[in-house]
Enzyme design. Structure first.
Site, PDB file in Angstrom:
ATOM      1  CB  THR A 148     -38.623 -27.625  25.331  1.00 33.26           C
ATOM      2  OG1 THR A 148     -38.511 -26.881  24.274  1.00 33.26           O
ATOM      3  CG2 THR A 148     -39.405 -28.936  25.097  1.00 33.26           C
ATOM      4  CG  ASN A 205     -32.490 -28.552  54.626  1.00 33.34           C
ATOM      5  OD1 ASN A 205     -32.814 -27.437  55.301  1.00 33.34           O
ATOM      6  ND2 ASN A 205     -31.075 -28.625  54.462  1.00 33.34           N
ATOM      7  CB  THR A 251     -31.907 -24.465  43.602  1.00 35.74           C
ATOM      8  OG1 THR A 251     -31.413 -25.253  44.459  1.00 35.74           O
ATOM      9  CG2 THR A 251     -30.798 -23.284  43.664  1.00 35.74           C
ATOM     10  CG  HIS A 271     -33.734 -34.396  44.379  1.00 36.07           C
ATOM     11  ND1 HIS A 271     -32.605 -34.839  45.167  1.00 36.07           N
ATOM     12  CD2 HIS A 271     -33.793 -33.093  44.410  1.00 36.07           C
ATOM     13  CE1 HIS A 271     -32.026 -33.731  45.679  1.00 36.07           C
ATOM     14  NE2 HIS A 271     -32.810 -32.487  44.969  1.00 36.07           N
ATOM     15  CD  GLN A 303     -35.720 -32.107  53.138  1.00 38.62           C
ATOM     16  OE1 GLN A 303     -36.255 -33.383  53.354  1.00 38.62           O
ATOM     17  NE2 GLN A 303     -34.477 -31.993  52.550  1.00 38.62           N
ATOM     18  CB  CYS A 331     -21.642 -30.523  52.208  1.00 33.68           C
ATOM     19  SG  CYS A 331     -22.037 -32.649  52.518  1.00 33.68           S
TER      20      CYS A 331
HETATM   21  N1  PMP Z   1     -34.761 -26.365  50.009  1.00 37.22           N
HETATM   22  C1  PMP Z   1     -34.445 -27.372  51.014  1.00 37.22           C
HETATM   23  C2  PMP Z   1     -35.193 -27.332  52.181  1.00 37.22           C
HETATM   24  C3  PMP Z   1     -33.691 -28.406  50.669  1.00 37.22           C
HETATM   25  O1  PMP Z   1     -33.520 -29.584  51.401  1.00 37.22           O
HETATM   26  C4  PMP Z   1     -33.069 -28.537  49.317  1.00 37.22           C
HETATM   27  C5  PMP Z   1     -32.181 -29.710  48.974  1.00 37.22           C
HETATM   28  N2  PMP Z   1     -31.221 -30.022  49.844  1.00 37.22           N
HETATM   29  C6  PMP Z   1     -33.453 -27.503  48.377  1.00 37.22           C
HETATM   30  C7  PMP Z   1     -34.174 -26.579  48.899  1.00 37.22           C
HETATM   31  C8  PMP Z   1     -32.790 -27.636  46.937  1.00 37.22           C
HETATM   32  O2  PMP Z   1     -33.207 -28.554  46.154  1.00 37.22           O
HETATM   33  P1  PMP Z   1     -33.160 -28.863  44.652  1.00 37.22           P
HETATM   34  O3  PMP Z   1     -31.869 -29.855  44.888  1.00 37.22           O
HETATM   35  O4  PMP Z   1     -34.288 -29.500  43.998  1.00 37.22           O
HETATM   36  O5  PMP Z   1     -32.774 -27.693  44.055  1.00 37.22           O
END
Ligand code: PMP
Length: 369
Positions: free
Chosen positions: A226, A140, A69, A190, A168, A312
């Protein structure tokens, strides 16, 4: 519980947890000049190399952030371009990164055509030389893979900058930033088996960005503060694991098995993006007349974790903007769920899921009849 929601987050592996634990025990600040600090710094730089290698880039191109994000927002804001054009099926973190962004339409199968990007960049009120375009590598929700290299060629030709949210993709399809020809690329730990809260923006050239806060000058002055050493260590270990894509064919077979069996039992089920290139692990399917929320909750009770068509954010299920952008009818879009498999999803998991799901669909339809 069988976890079929890997596009939301991939469980961490033992190697990732070990790398994070070692970094946590070590402690220290990577900016300290003493030996202690230098050893922490070395840990970060090892991880940086792994993250860079995951997308065919050099370590010097990687800027660690708090996740995708932040990386998406940084890319689209700090590049300082006056016109921001994003495909209509981007993740909300791209859609909302810039208040005045222009939406590039997608085809009914979810694909962004290079010609649509050309049309958007050459529109009368857009100055391509002062524009940035953002198109994701793989969606996604549907798994649809975009023709990013072809789009980037158009973007370059017209003098705009190209950003790609590749969150993804690693470990699922090959990712080579230089071959794709993009200027900026976002990745997130993640989504590949690392911890949440750490990601990266990978830059063709650090001079592309002018951030408005510098803090202590970390990450080439682009992202002060940091570093999240434990997160970065886990990200590095996860990135290393994406090199092994041997299991992808088996995952595709399992995904196809789910779709074939559901279509057999429920002939009016609709699989989105079925006829175009898609991630092997992802299936977005609507069951007409049965709301996504009902399906997700009933499957949860039956021991299967899937998600509504839209990822969601706060537990609320909204109609998928991705499906709506593909021209899917609102009523049908509300009935779509996403199943996303992982490397450990087995045949038994898939068969049990299909049995539970089709049983639930038949039951709900009988009681509604
Ligand atoms: N871009 C895509 C295509 C995602 O699938 C996601 C997570 N749903 C994000 C951005 C956001 O990722 P993060 O949780 O690391 O901010």
């Amino acid at each position: 519980m069988v976890y079929l929601d890997h596009n939301a987050s991939v469980p961490m592996t033992a190697a990732v947890i070990d790398a994070m634990t070692a970094a946590a025990w070590q402690g220290g600040n990577p900016s300290s000049v003493h030996d202690y600090g230098r050893r922490v710094r070395a840990r970060i730089e090892t991880a940086r190399k792994e993250v860079a290698a995951m997308v065919g880039a050099a370590a010097s191109q990687v800027v660690f952030t708090s996740g995708a994000t932040e990386a998406n927002a940084m890319a689209l804001r700090a590049c300082g371009r006056g016109h921001v054009l994003v495909s209509a099926t981007e993740h909300v973190s791209v859609l909302d990164a810039h208040s005045g962004s222009i939406r590039i339409p997608v085809e009914a199968d979810g694909v962004v055509l290079p010609s649509a990007v050309r049309a958007a960049l050459t529109a009368e009120d857009v100055d391509a030389g002062d524009a940035v375009v953002s198109v994701m590598l793989a969606n996604n929700e549907t798994g649809v893979i975009q023709p990013v290299a072809e789009i980037a060629a158009v973007v370059r030709e017209l003098g705009a900058l190209m950003h790609c949210d590749a969150v993804q993709a690693p470990g699922r399809v090959p990712v080579d930033m230089a071959a794709l020809g993009v200027d900026m690329m976002t990745v997130s730990a993640h989504k590949i088996g690392g911890p949440a809260g750490i990601g990266a923006l990978i830059l063709r050239d650090a001079s592309l960005l002018r951030p408005d806060t510098k803090g202590g000058g970390q990450e080439k002055g682009l992202r002060g503060g940091t570093e999240n050493v434990t997160g970065i260590a886990g990200f590095g270990a996860a990135a290393k694991s994406t090199r092994d894509v041997d299991g992808v064919d088996a995952i595709a077979r399992r995904r196809d098995r789910i779709e074939a069996r559901v279509k057999q039992e429920v002939p009016d089920a609709v699989v989105f993006g079925a006829n175009v290139a898609r991630l092997a692990n992802t299936s977005c399917i609507a069951i007409p007349g049965i709301g996504a929320e009902t399906q997700v909750m009933a499957l949860d009770l039956a021991g299967y974790a899937v998600s509504a068509g839209s990822a969601c954010s706060s537990g609320k299920v909204k109609t998928s903007h991705v499906l709506l952008a593909m021209g899917v009818d609102d009523d049908l879009a509300r009935c779509a769920i996403r199943i996303s498999l992982g490397p450990d999803t087995g045949d038994d998991d898939v068969d049990g899921f299909v049995a539970a799901w089709t049983d639930l669909i038949h039951r709900l339809r009988r009681s509604a009849a």
